[in-house]
Design a protein around this motif. Sequence first.
Motif, PDB file in Angstrom:
ATOM      1  N   GLY A 284      -8.610  29.696  48.073  1.00  0.00           N
ATOM      2  CA  GLY A 284      -7.855  29.357  46.868  1.00  0.00           C
ATOM      3  C   GLY A 284      -6.824  30.412  46.513  1.00  0.00           C
ATOM      4  N   TRP A 285      -7.170  31.688  46.689  1.00  0.00           N
ATOM      5  CA  TRP A 285      -6.199  32.759  46.419  1.00  0.00           C
ATOM      6  C   TRP A 285      -5.018  32.663  47.380  1.00  0.00           C
ATOM      7  N   VAL A 286      -5.306  32.387  48.648  1.00  0.00           N
ATOM      8  CA  VAL A 286      -4.235  32.238  49.642  1.00  0.00           C
ATOM      9  C   VAL A 286      -3.323  31.075  49.264  1.00  0.00           C
ATOM     10  N   ILE A 287      -3.929  29.963  48.836  1.00  0.00           N
ATOM     11  CA  ILE A 287      -3.141  28.788  48.453  1.00  0.00           C
ATOM     12  C   ILE A 287      -2.244  29.106  47.262  1.00  0.00           C
ATOM     13  N   GLY A 288      -2.777  29.846  46.281  1.00  0.00           N
ATOM     14  CA  GLY A 288      -1.988  30.208  45.108  1.00  0.00           C
ATOM     15  C   GLY A 288      -0.777  31.046  45.478  1.00  0.00           C
ATOM     16  N   GLN A 289      -0.989  32.061  46.299  1.00  0.00           N
ATOM     17  CA  GLN A 289       0.119  32.912  46.734  1.00  0.00           C
ATOM     18  C   GLN A 289       1.135  32.121  47.551  1.00  0.00           C
ATOM     19  N   ALA A 290       0.635  31.254  48.435  1.00  0.00           N
ATOM     20  CA  ALA A 290       1.533  30.468  49.274  1.00  0.00           C
ATOM     21  C   ALA A 290       2.333  29.472  48.438  1.00  0.00           C
ATOM     22  N   GLY A 291       1.678  28.860  47.449  1.00  0.00           N
ATOM     23  CA  GLY A 291       2.380  27.920  46.580  1.00  0.00           C
ATOM     24  C   GLY A 291       3.492  28.580  45.788  1.00  0.00           C
ATOM     25  N   LEU A 292       3.216  29.754  45.236  1.00  0.00           N
ATOM     26  CA  LEU A 292       4.258  30.493  44.521  1.00  0.00           C
ATOM     27  C   LEU A 292       5.380  30.901  45.466  1.00  0.00           C
ATOM     28  N   GLY A 293       5.034  31.219  46.713  1.00  0.00           N
ATOM     29  CA  GLY A 293       6.055  31.542  47.703  1.00  0.00           C
ATOM     30  C   GLY A 293       6.970  30.365  47.984  1.00  0.00           C
ATOM     31  N   VAL A 294       6.387  29.159  48.084  1.00  0.00           N
ATOM     32  CA  VAL A 294       7.190  27.951  48.307  1.00  0.00           C
ATOM     33  C   VAL A 294       8.124  27.706  47.130  1.00  0.00           C
ATOM     34  N   VAL A 295       7.614  27.879  45.903  1.00  0.00           N
ATOM     35  CA  VAL A 295       8.437  27.689  44.708  1.00  0.00           C
ATOM     36  C   VAL A 295       9.608  28.666  44.710  1.00  0.00           C
ATOM     37  N   ALA A 296       9.319  29.941  45.000  1.00  0.00           N
ATOM     38  CA  ALA A 296      10.360  30.967  44.973  1.00  0.00           C
ATOM     39  C   ALA A 296      11.406  30.746  46.057  1.00  0.00           C
ATOM     40  N   ALA A 297      10.967  30.306  47.229  1.00  0.00           N
ATOM     41  CA  ALA A 297      11.892  30.167  48.359  1.00  0.00           C
ATOM     42  C   ALA A 297      12.740  28.902  48.286  1.00  0.00           C
TER      43      ALA A 297
END
Length: 338
Positions: free
Chosen positions: A205-218
């Motif tokens: 879940g932590w990995v998914i959260g970081q990855a999701g925020l990365g997708v939003v930012a990129a």
Amino acid sequence: MTAWPFWPSVLALLGSVVVIVFAGSRLARAADELADRTGLGEAIAGAVFLGVITSLPGIVTTATGSLAGDAEFALANPIGGVALQTVWLAIADLVYRRANLEHAAASLENMLQAVVLMGLLALPVVAFATPQLLIGWFHPVTIAIPILYVAGLRLVQRMQTDPMWQPVRTRDTRDDQGDDGDEGRPLPVLWGTLAGLGLVVAVTGWVIGQAGLGVVAATGWPSGITGFTVTTAVTSLPELIVLIAAIRQGALTLGVGNIIGGNVFDVLTLPVADAFYLDGSIYRAAGPTSLVLLGGTILITAVLAAGLLVRDRRGVGFEGLGIPAAYVGTVGLAIVAR
């Protein structure tokens, strides 16, 4: 907090899918056996054992978004989890071809949990309307939600021990039938398996959260829509995997209880979002898009509750069509409302 680059974020989301598929199928077997060995029954075991553990990725993802200061992303994850996990039931109807799934898995506990879920989802609506009410930096609804959750569980337990209603039995109704309790893995091994798998999905879940925020930012995609669809699709996979596995094992009530119980537990993630958002009430910061997503999710839950009550006997039933339609409509309205 520095956002992850786009492609590492995408790869992390894909890797999380693999981990969750691996863990989810094993969770269903362990929970089904614990339901039989402990005597709790499949509806309660689905709500408590599976509902809690399969919600862990969403909880950690939401907390990650709140700590990063993205209110829309943090709120959209638990709300989207409830919505999408309900859509999984419509998909499961296609897998279970003997009868309508809500008909076959007749359970008063699941019906009551659907009603409790609508009550829990109504509380954030009050919070959106009264963002100025604060206790410290969070809204009083953050305290009220877990209180109502515990009260709902007590009602479910009371209904199990002293039911006042019974579903009409048909040849397609499937009972919660347990084993004799003398076979299978020792209880400590089962509890250890459940705890170990819970840890795996929490870290994921932590990995998914970081990855999701990365997708939003990129990409610049709206964080609320991304949280409601993309990251929620990954964090909700345990519920889908467990649901399909439970149906194939013949544990229909466990599978449906996993979805509805998981949805009820997911609402507890809203207080997590508010508590970890340190810039005041998260409901003030989230904006109207989150309210649209919340209203659509309440509608989706109402359609499910109606399906559990009406119990169409054959096919996917009206809820099998109405739930996905309401989900797509909610996403469309949220995009228009921005």
